[in-house]
Design a protein around this motif. Structure first.
Motif, short mmCIF file in Angstrom:
data_model
loop_
_atom_site.label_atom_id
_atom_site.label_comp_id
_atom_site.label_asym_id
_atom_site.label_seq_id
_atom_site.Cartn_x
_atom_site.Cartn_y
_atom_site.Cartn_z
N TYR A 200 16.60 15.92 60.11
CA TYR A 200 15.82 14.95 60.88
C TYR A 200 16.69 14.04 61.74
O TYR A 200 16.43 13.84 62.91
CB TYR A 200 14.97 14.11 59.91
CG TYR A 200 14.34 12.89 60.53
CD1 TYR A 200 13.20 13.00 61.33
CD2 TYR A 200 14.87 11.63 60.32
CE1 TYR A 200 12.62 11.88 61.91
CE2 TYR A 200 14.30 10.51 60.89
CZ TYR A 200 13.17 10.64 61.68
OH TYR A 200 12.61 9.53 62.25
N GLU A 201 17.74 13.47 61.15
CA GLU A 201 18.54 12.49 61.89
C GLU A 201 19.23 13.12 63.10
O GLU A 201 19.35 12.49 64.15
CB GLU A 201 19.57 11.81 60.98
CG GLU A 201 18.96 10.90 59.91
CD GLU A 201 18.24 9.67 60.46
OE1 GLU A 201 18.40 9.35 61.65
OE2 GLU A 201 17.49 9.02 59.70
N LYS B 266 16.49 13.67 65.72
CA LYS B 266 16.10 12.38 66.30
C LYS B 266 17.15 11.91 67.31
O LYS B 266 16.82 11.41 68.37
CB LYS B 266 15.97 11.35 65.16
CG LYS B 266 15.63 9.96 65.61
CD LYS B 266 15.46 9.05 64.39
CE LYS B 266 15.74 7.60 64.76
NZ LYS B 266 15.65 6.74 63.56
N ALA C 32 16.66 13.78 70.46
CA ALA C 32 15.47 13.31 71.17
C ALA C 32 15.77 12.01 71.92
O ALA C 32 15.37 11.84 73.08
CB ALA C 32 14.32 13.10 70.18
#
Lengths: 159, 159, 159, 159, 159, 159
Positions: free
Chosen positions: E131-132, E135, E138
């Motif tokens: 996830y990190e 992110k 993004a």
């Protein structure tokens, strides 16, 4: 048939062979969870339910809990690992005290309905009409479901 | 008396003078919110309810919502600003369609019970025994509340 | 008196005689659940709380959980079977570590208030004014409950 | 056919003819609410959803919300008044901005799947495989639903 | 380093040394609970999550649950007693079955991303991008996070 | 700077230019929603919060709600359409009554803390220490956050 085989007996009893299984989920969609519930019931879970939880990093998540007998453990693990995104499944034993269940039939103006009665300590503690039968009447008769229940309650004898 | 004055009339009607008020709360305890609900009802709110929400910075919070008539707005603001921790109250108008309400009394083996009937389109759509009366019977007779309801339902005529 | 007898002692201790009991409910109304909570507390439950859950067939349901000592098990079963619609009650043992509780009284400009202090590892970890006393002051003095708490906190000595 | 007639058009548009309807429920069971959701969708509601709320007298309740066009208002009222226990229905207008929807078909090793694409500001913003088709593949092929989605995502072109 | 030492190993295993700890809270604010979650993770909790519950006296409350290994019990107690308002902490043992975890790296047009794969019964059951890392891409690329995930899924090999 | 420009003024006022926006989500993960909340706040939303809802087909879903001024509408739409899976965004106007906010500084034994005071009807109705400052003290001093708040409350003058 095979389904019934997994179900608990109808007499009053204390079952010490039950498990609760739990999984926390924050990276799966509600669409998949709706499908999953059916799969778990079909595979023999006694109950499955979702609780909304607040997880780290501001994530709304879901706590999946299911109840099953200990000899269904491996089957449930297989479904949970392959159908969800979890990499860890937790579980612990619990005891279930089940009331006796007997089934009888009553007549209503729209046809007969099965009543499931619960008996505890020699006393009738519940009289529940079968949901699927009441729903079928409501749809067939084009009447509110609550009206079907009300009619059934009027026909029940005192306990 | 003054309380009743705030309540909507019993005939079927459409009320265009209602408001919903809302406050988000993440820095107040549940203890205070339990007390607050009583204060808001006492001051004339038609309904008050709490919804758990997920707020920023991983905070579990509460969305307070209340329904009141527009002429109660200032009184509600006063309570919300002084009793909660909010610095901003939001609100918007809504319409309420209320069914006609009539009250009748039925007899049970444990005494009489008031029934609130709802009428919509000339049809009885609800028959609800008054909760507080049923609860009193349950406590006085030392019987389950659900048994009181079941007895009442048996006494109701068809609709 | 009898009520107090059921309560845990005030010194710090680890209690291995506690149970959690659970029931899933999808065919009962909120009205009955509000009443039930009072009954369970009156009968000696240490805590009772409801969690909203998502059950099969699109049913919003409630998970009832209660904490009690093992020697209250039968009494709780009796209430749950007769007052709810469940036919199965599950439970499992748990351990509770309770901090020491001591009670002292402080003075405020509106009268005295009992403070419940929690002590853990020889350190005061909590100082909580009694809710019912604070609420009484708020109602008597016509002031916000949060203002009563704030006044109390100002009177407390450091810990 | 008649169902589609109720549905919004597929081009991007702003719809000012929508309503949100709301009902608070604390004296109805989850069983009936599960059935009700289907009835409301069948009658043309654009969406229906339940939120758990905390109501007076310690009652866990449900907030029913539904979205529909203004010309469905009477039909929705009829269902809500006859199928639930409410005596008051509230509603207010809202605006809906809908992205353009186009449908295309992709091939997977298990057969074709319809993709619903959303377009906003001339840009593809969503590419969602149809849930029911993916579910059917999962059941037919005896594979996890998430695996079907993953396969589909691999087949999608960039946007 | 010390943090990793608390973490479970990456091979598939059944861990019988885990605990669930629970606290009910009705006199604490959401602000403090947001902070508390970080403290508990930093101290070595395997997971921490909050569930909204309905408590006595109309209080919305929070059930804090955390999972930790048994040798973290005292550290967790210390934090819970000093940071929350509870005077009682409950806990019970549970079993965790963890799938094997392996990590590999894939390339995307925006850089490499670590994939955590879960393996159960010799089969890859999960492939989750970190996830990190997603992110960060993004934010750096000014693109939607979901688009990063979609790109990653396209790069993954079948399993 | 630009951030502050979006914020409401500090004097007491009634703001008629606010909107509530809403999206129902059942096909997105919690991970993405955690990230989304930050994006929406950064873009100028006054508040963003998630409510767990029960949607069709047994899907646990999330209702995203956000509050913003009307001139932020397009920016919020852009984020919601591109970052979530929705194809429809709904919104409606609402009024916000904001109390006056003033800021003052108090001294504690651990340093100064900003107090945000709310004033309504010429009366101080709130005195809230700034969360981030209190949290920093708690972390720096290695003390419980609640202890920082308690210290602050002791230093506040009556109102």
């Amino acid at each position: 048939m095979t389904r019934n085989a997994k179900h608990p007996p109808n007499n009053e009893h204390i079952d010490n062979e039950m498990l609760k299984m739990e999984v926390n989920l924050d990276d799966i969609s509600g669409e998949i969870l709706g499908h999953l519930m059916d799969l778990l019931f079909d595979a023999g879970a006694n109950d499955v339910y979702y609780t909304p939880i607040f997880m780290k990093k501001n994530r709304p998540g879901i706590l999946l809990q299911l109840l099953c007998s200990q000899n269904e453990l491996d089957k449930m693990k297989q479904i949970l690992f392959t159908e969800t995104t979890t990499l860890g499944i937790r579980y612990y034993p619990l005891t279930v005290h089940r009331a006796e269940r007997i089934f009888r039939t009553i007549s209503t103006k729209w046809g007969s309905v099965t009543i499931k009665e619960g008996i505890y300590g020699g006393q009738v503690i519940q009289s529940s009409p079968e949901y699927e039968e009441c729903k079928k009447i409501a749809l067939d008769q084009q009447i509110p479901l609550k009206k079907v229940y009300e009619e059934v309650w009027k026909q029940l004898n005192d306990y």
